[in-house]
Design an enzyme around this catalytic site. Structure first.
Site, PDB file in Angstrom:
ATOM      1  N   ARG A   8       0.703  -1.035  -0.042  1.00  0.00           N
ATOM      2  CA  ARG A   8      -0.014  -0.118  -0.084  1.00  0.00           C
ATOM      3  C   ARG A   8       0.962   1.234   0.047  1.00  0.00           C
ATOM      4  NH1 ARG A   8       2.694   1.981   3.196  1.00  0.00           N
ATOM      5  NH2 ARG A   8       2.807   1.564   5.388  1.00  0.00           N
ATOM      6  N   GLU A  56      -0.011  10.156   8.597  1.00  0.00           N
ATOM      7  CA  GLU A  56       1.031   9.356   8.847  1.00  0.00           C
ATOM      8  C   GLU A  56       1.099   9.276  10.635  1.00  0.00           C
ATOM      9  OE1 GLU A  56       1.883   6.865   7.081  1.00  0.00           O
ATOM     10  OE2 GLU A  56       2.406   8.467   5.489  1.00  0.00           O
ATOM     11  N   HIS A  57       1.288   8.100  10.919  1.00  0.00           N
ATOM     12  CA  HIS A  57       1.489   7.905  12.460  1.00  0.00           C
ATOM     13  C   HIS A  57       0.374   8.389  13.262  1.00  0.00           C
ATOM     14  CE1 HIS A  57       5.498   6.391  12.353  1.00  0.00           C
ATOM     15  NE2 HIS A  57       5.723   7.060  11.424  1.00  0.00           N
ATOM     16  N   ASP A 101      -2.801   5.990  13.040  1.00  0.00           N
ATOM     17  CA  ASP A 101      -3.633   5.130  13.243  1.00  0.00           C
ATOM     18  C   ASP A 101      -3.401   4.444  14.432  1.00  0.00           C
ATOM     19  OD1 ASP A 101      -1.014   3.991  12.783  1.00  0.00           O
ATOM     20  OD2 ASP A 101      -1.719   2.419  11.470  1.00  0.00           O
ATOM     21  N   GLY A 132       8.792   1.307   3.253  1.00  0.00           N
ATOM     22  CA  GLY A 132       7.259   1.907   3.565  1.00  0.00           C
ATOM     23  C   GLY A 132       6.038   1.710   2.798  1.00  0.00           C
ATOM     24  N   SER A 191       4.662  -1.380   3.045  1.00  0.00           N
ATOM     25  CA  SER A 191       4.111  -2.353   3.839  1.00  0.00           C
ATOM     26  C   SER A 191       4.176  -3.823   3.030  1.00  0.00           C
ATOM     27  CB  SER A 191       2.533  -2.148   3.450  1.00  0.00           C
ATOM     28  OG  SER A 191       1.841  -2.792   4.635  1.00  0.00           O
ATOM     29  N   SER A 192       5.458  -4.275   2.753  1.00  0.00           N
ATOM     30  CA  SER A 192       5.654  -5.675   2.444  1.00  0.00           C
ATOM     31  C   SER A 192       5.443  -6.593   3.403  1.00  0.00           C
ATOM     32  CB  SER A 192       7.100  -5.766   1.850  1.00  0.00           C
ATOM     33  OG  SER A 192       7.897  -5.386   2.629  1.00  0.00           O
ATOM     34  N   ASP A 247      -2.082  -1.086   7.762  1.00  0.00           N
ATOM     35  CA  ASP A 247      -1.633  -1.661   6.555  1.00  0.00           C
ATOM     36  C   ASP A 247      -2.212  -3.018   6.272  1.00  0.00           C
ATOM     37  OD1 ASP A 247       0.295   0.179   6.864  1.00  0.00           O
ATOM     38  OD2 ASP A 247       1.860  -0.931   7.702  1.00  0.00           O
TER      39      ASP A 247
HETATM   40  C1  GLA Z   1       3.680   1.593   9.573  1.00  0.00           C
HETATM   41  C2  GLA Z   1       2.680   0.935  10.427  1.00  0.00           C
HETATM   42  C3  GLA Z   1       1.333   1.696  10.271  1.00  0.00           C
HETATM   43  C4  GLA Z   1       1.486   3.174  10.420  1.00  0.00           C
HETATM   44  C5  GLA Z   1       2.377   3.652   9.691  1.00  0.00           C
HETATM   45  C6  GLA Z   1       2.785   5.210   9.847  1.00  0.00           C
HETATM   46  O1  GLA Z   1       3.289   1.423   8.191  1.00  0.00           O
HETATM   47  O2  GLA Z   1       2.553  -0.249  10.184  1.00  0.00           O
HETATM   48  O3  GLA Z   1       0.224   1.107  11.270  1.00  0.00           O
HETATM   49  O4  GLA Z   1       1.507   3.588  11.852  1.00  0.00           O
HETATM   50  O5  GLA Z   1       3.712   2.905   9.956  1.00  0.00           O
HETATM   51  O6  GLA Z   1       1.724   5.808   9.433  1.00  0.00           O
END
Ligand code: GLA
Length: 465
Positions: free
Chosen positions: A54, A60-61, A63, A154, A156-157, A208
């Site tokens: 994704r 950002e940061h 969730d 960044g 999300s693998s 993610d």
């Molecule tokens: C990583 C975490 C997510 C989120 C992002 C930052 O991808 O897995 O849950 O906190 O960082 O937005």
């Protein structure tokens, strides 16, 4: 019971379809099948699981503070070819030979400090085994992994791997018990994987896994966590496109204490705000949304209002200051807030982190409103730029390379550009007018080890072979 495509969407069930001919004949799937045979003998995989990576457009940061985020799935993904094994073991192979093959017994599963590629698989596997395989046999599988998401970038693998593993395990379990695929609710898997990915040691928030499971082709999603996990389509404006670019430095969030330190700082900030504002019902450890909601201060004003609650001039709060504000001792502080932070820290930035969270959460609301109403592209770009600046200055999760890449994108015609994902390395996302896309691409491709134009891709899917 037979599920049609439309049922899958309305029922929020993970689609299980026959492997389409065009995919079967594709070079990628043929190579996956050949490699599977090489590793596991002649037996063919029973099914394939595809889970996308994704890109987070904004939010950002936040969730893990309870606030909504706005990601979309990318075309890069993890594919797993899975078949049963009668060895009682898990055989995991990776198409990429920098990740060596492993054989694991269920009783041997553990998560050491030094994380290897297959530990992400084990997160999903253990999550399913602990929840679903209480009375039945634990699945024994042959799995070949093929991934196209650049690792530690960044995108999300890791969550794609965890979700694909959970799905592979659950389908294998269902098939061994019921001899058929039982419908799998997407939300349940997203929630389970959010929890089980924490075995790795990182307290991530759930964005993610949610987008990996709930994405739909053609649409970004707003993901809400409160009052419960929910994903709603967001129609992005037309005439623009999205580019993901790698800054050249990788960042594995599990390998450092940065990420969990930020989680702890946001919880500490919430605790100090709650104490100073005498918030009723707040419990130590609650997230920032709890205190904002209880204080009844609108999100739009919360960032400004903070300066009257937390000391905005102070660079940081020390442990002993926080203990005295909260009326707890340092053991309690450690137990409630710091037990997951792998390095000792004595100083905490509270004002800066909380300000970022509240303002970023408000930017997400604004971004969504613009997408739903005016579709003013310049406004979206401005929100992205502000988001990056806040990540850089208040949250300190950028890096010089990411800042340079954002600057380069803006110099080369991007309307907005920002880091995406956890940060401290990895990728940026840029918003570009369609008519400038070619020039933008050729300018950035000279500087990036990975650059791609991306459209919202679909979420997790299972192909029966
Ligand atoms: C990583 C975490 C997510 C989120 C992002 C930052 O991808 O897995 O849950 O906190 O960082 O937005």
């Amino acid at each position: 019971m037979s599920f049609e495509d439309s049922d899958y969407i309305s029922a929020n069930i993970v689609p299980v379809i026959d492997l389409p001919d065009n995919l079967r004949q594709s070079e990628r799937v043929q190579r996956i099948f050949n490699e599977y045979k090489k590793h596991f003998g002649s037996s063919r995989p029973l099914f394939l699981v595809r889970v996308p990576g994704r890109v987070n457009l904004i939010g950002e940061h936040i969730d893990y503070c309870g606030y909504s985020v706005l990601p979309m799935a990318v075309v890069q993904d993890i594919m797993m070819a899975v078949g049963p094994s009668d060895s009682g073991l898990l055989h995991l192979a990776n198409f990429d030979n920098q990740y060596p093959e492993v054989t694991i017994e269920e009783s041997d599963i553990e998560f050491p400090k030094s994380i290897k590629w297959y530990h992400y698989f084990l997160c999903g596997y253990k999550g399913i085994v602990d929840k679903y395989c209480i009375d039945g046999p634990v699945p024994s599988m042959n799995v070949l992994v093929h991934g196209t998401i650049p690792a530690a970038s960044g995108l999300s693998s890791s969550s794609a791997m965890v979700c694909a593993s959970a799905l592979s395990t659950l389908i294998s379990y269902h098939q061994s018990i019921f001899k058929i695929s039982t419908p799998i609710p997407k939300l349940d898997i997203a929630l389970l994987c959010t929890k089980s990915e924490r075995y790795i040691g990182t307290d991530s928030g759930g964005m993610d896994q949610a987008i990996a499971m709930l994405a739909e082709e053609g649409s970004a999603k707003i993901i809400d966590f409160i009052p419960q996990l929910n994903a709603t389509n967001v129609d992005l404006p037309e005439g623009v496109c999205w580019f993901v670019a790698h800054c050249g430095v990788s960042m594995q969030k599990a390998a450092t204490a940065h990420y969990n330190t930020r989680v702890a700082e946001t919880r500490l900030a919430a605790a100090v705000i709650a104490r100073r504002c005498k918030i009723a019902g707040y419990k130590l450890g609650d997230q920032l949304w709890v205190v904002q909601q209880a204080s009844a201060i609108p999100l739009a004003e919360m960032g400004e209002h903070l300066a009257s609650i937390l000391d905005s001039e102070k660079e940081f709060y020390t442990k002993s200051e926080i203990c005295s504000i909260l009326g707890i001792d340092s053991n309690e502080l450690h137990k409630i807030f710091l037990s997951r932070v792998s390095e000792p820290i004595e100083e905490f930035k509270l004002y800066q982190r909380a300000k970022h969270v509240y303002e970023e959460a408000y930017r997400v609301q604004e971004f969504r409103k613009v997408c739903d109403t005016t579709k003013d592209v310049e406004h979206l770009g401005q929100l992205m730029i502000e988001s990056h600046e806040s990540c850089r200055d208040l949250y300190e999760c950028s890096s010089p390379q990411l800042d340079e890449l954002v600057a380069l994108a803006l110099e080369n015609g991007a309307i907005g550009s920002r880091l995406t994902g956890a940060g401290w390395g990895g990728c940026t996302v840029s918003l570009v007018y369609e008519e400038n896309a070619q020039d933008f691409e050729s300018a950035l491709s000279r500087q990036c080890k990975f650059l791609c134009r991306t459209n919202p891709s679909g979420g997790a899917i299972i192909y029966q072979n």
